[in-house]
Motif scaffolding. Sequence first.
Motif, short mmCIF file in Angstrom:
data_model
loop_
_atom_site.label_atom_id
_atom_site.label_comp_id
_atom_site.label_asym_id
_atom_site.label_seq_id
_atom_site.Cartn_x
_atom_site.Cartn_y
_atom_site.Cartn_z
N LEU A 1 11.06 2.66 -7.54
CA LEU A 1 11.87 2.10 -6.46
C LEU A 1 12.64 0.86 -6.92
O LEU A 1 13.79 0.65 -6.51
N LEU A 2 12.01 0.06 -7.75
CA LEU A 2 12.70 -1.12 -8.29
C LEU A 2 13.88 -0.70 -9.17
O LEU A 2 14.97 -1.28 -9.08
N LYS A 3 13.67 0.31 -10.00
CA LYS A 3 14.78 0.82 -10.82
C LYS A 3 15.91 1.36 -9.94
O LYS A 3 17.08 1.12 -10.20
N GLY B 1 0.85 -1.17 0.00
CA GLY B 1 0.00 0.00 0.00
C GLY B 1 0.89 1.23 0.00
O GLY B 1 2.09 1.14 -0.25
N TRP B 2 0.34 2.40 0.32
CA TRP B 2 1.22 3.58 0.29
C TRP B 2 2.27 3.50 1.39
O TRP B 2 3.41 3.92 1.18
N LEU C 1 0.65 4.42 -7.33
CA LEU C 1 1.43 3.46 -6.54
C LEU C 1 2.23 2.51 -7.42
O LEU C 1 3.33 2.10 -7.06
N LYS C 2 1.68 2.14 -8.56
CA LYS C 2 2.43 1.26 -9.47
C LYS C 2 3.70 1.95 -9.95
O LYS C 2 4.79 1.36 -9.94
N GLN C 3 3.57 3.19 -10.37
CA GLN C 3 4.73 3.94 -10.84
C GLN C 3 5.76 4.13 -9.73
O GLN C 3 6.96 4.04 -9.95
N ALA C 4 5.25 4.39 -8.52
CA ALA C 4 6.15 4.57 -7.38
C ALA C 4 6.99 3.32 -7.15
O ALA C 4 8.21 3.39 -6.96
N HIS D 1 9.60 11.36 -12.53
CA HIS D 1 8.95 10.07 -12.36
C HIS D 1 7.43 10.09 -12.43
O HIS D 1 6.81 9.07 -12.62
N GLN D 2 6.80 11.26 -12.26
CA GLN D 2 5.34 11.37 -12.36
C GLN D 2 4.60 10.39 -11.43
O GLN D 2 3.66 9.72 -11.84
N VAL D 3 5.06 10.31 -10.20
CA VAL D 3 4.44 9.43 -9.23
C VAL D 3 3.11 10.00 -8.72
O VAL D 3 2.21 9.27 -8.35
N TYR D 4 2.98 11.34 -8.72
CA TYR D 4 1.74 11.96 -8.27
C TYR D 4 1.42 13.19 -9.11
O TYR D 4 2.27 13.71 -9.83
#
Length: 274
Positions: free
Chosen positions: A228-230, A146-147, A221-224, A206-209
Motif C-alpha cells: 500500500l505504501l508503494k 490491524g487487518w 500484514l507487513k507485506q500488505a 505481491h504475496q500478501v496471503y
Amino acid sequence: MIKEPFFLKHSVLMIETWSAFQEGLIAGFSTRQGGFSTAPFDTLNLGLHVDDHIEDVLKNRKQLASMIRAPLEKWVCGEQIHSNKIAKVTKADGGKGSSQMETAIPGVDGLYTKDENVFLMAAFADCVPIYFFAKKHRMIGIAHAGWRGTVANISGEMIKKWTQEENIPIEDICVCIGPSIGKCCYEVDEGIIKQIVEHFGSNKNHQVYEEVGDGKYHLDLKQANYELLKKSGVNCEQIEVSSFCTSCHPDLFFSHRRDKGKTGRMLGFIGLTK
C-alpha cells in the motif's frame, strides 16, 4: 525489504537506522520485559485497557518514560478503534491518553506532529506499527494497522495527509514497518481474504496471503502495508520492514492471537527532542 531496522537496547527495540541520521529522534517499540505486571500481563504491560492492575500499568509507563526520556505528560495516545482516521497533534495535546484511556484522542488510529517534545504513542499486541518521518520537514507520525486498518489503507491516508495537507514531497518521507504478527502465525478465514482481494487484486505479484487449505489463509500484514505504501508513491528504498513476529517470540512480545486475547500490550513510540 532490507535488514532488520530494530535493535534491542535493554528492554526496548529502537529504530537504529533513523536515530543515526537525525539527532534527537526517539523511535522504537517496547518489549514485554522488565516491568511490574504479573501473569498473564508479565511484565512490561503498557495497555490501560486489558484488565491489568492500573497501578502496575502506570508504573510500567513511568518506567518506559524514564528509559526513553519521554515524560508521561508529553505523551499523546489515540483511542485506536481499528479505523483509518488520523489526527495532527501539538504540544497542547501533551498527556492525552498517557494515564487514562478516557483522555486519548478519540476515534483515531494514527497521529502526527511537527512539534518537538511531543511523543506519539500507540499500543500493539500483533497489529502493525507504522512509523513515518520526514527529516527536512521535521514531521513524525505513527499508525496502528490491524487487518481492518490495513484494508482501509491507514498508511496511505498518512501519506495523503503529509503530501496534500502538509505539502511534503513524497520523496522526503521515510517509513518503517515495525514488529507485528507474521504471515507464519496469522491464519484468517475466507471472509477477511475477500476484503483483501477487493483492495489488492490477485495474489500473483505481491504475496500478501497464502492459502493453507480448508478455507484458511496465512495473511502477511507487513507485506500488505508495504504494498500500500508503494501504491501511495513511496519508493522501496524509503521503506524499512522489521522481521520480528510478535507471535513467534513469547519472551519478547505480547501476542493477542498466541495468548488467546488475555495478554498485555507493547507501545510503539516516536518523538523529536531537538
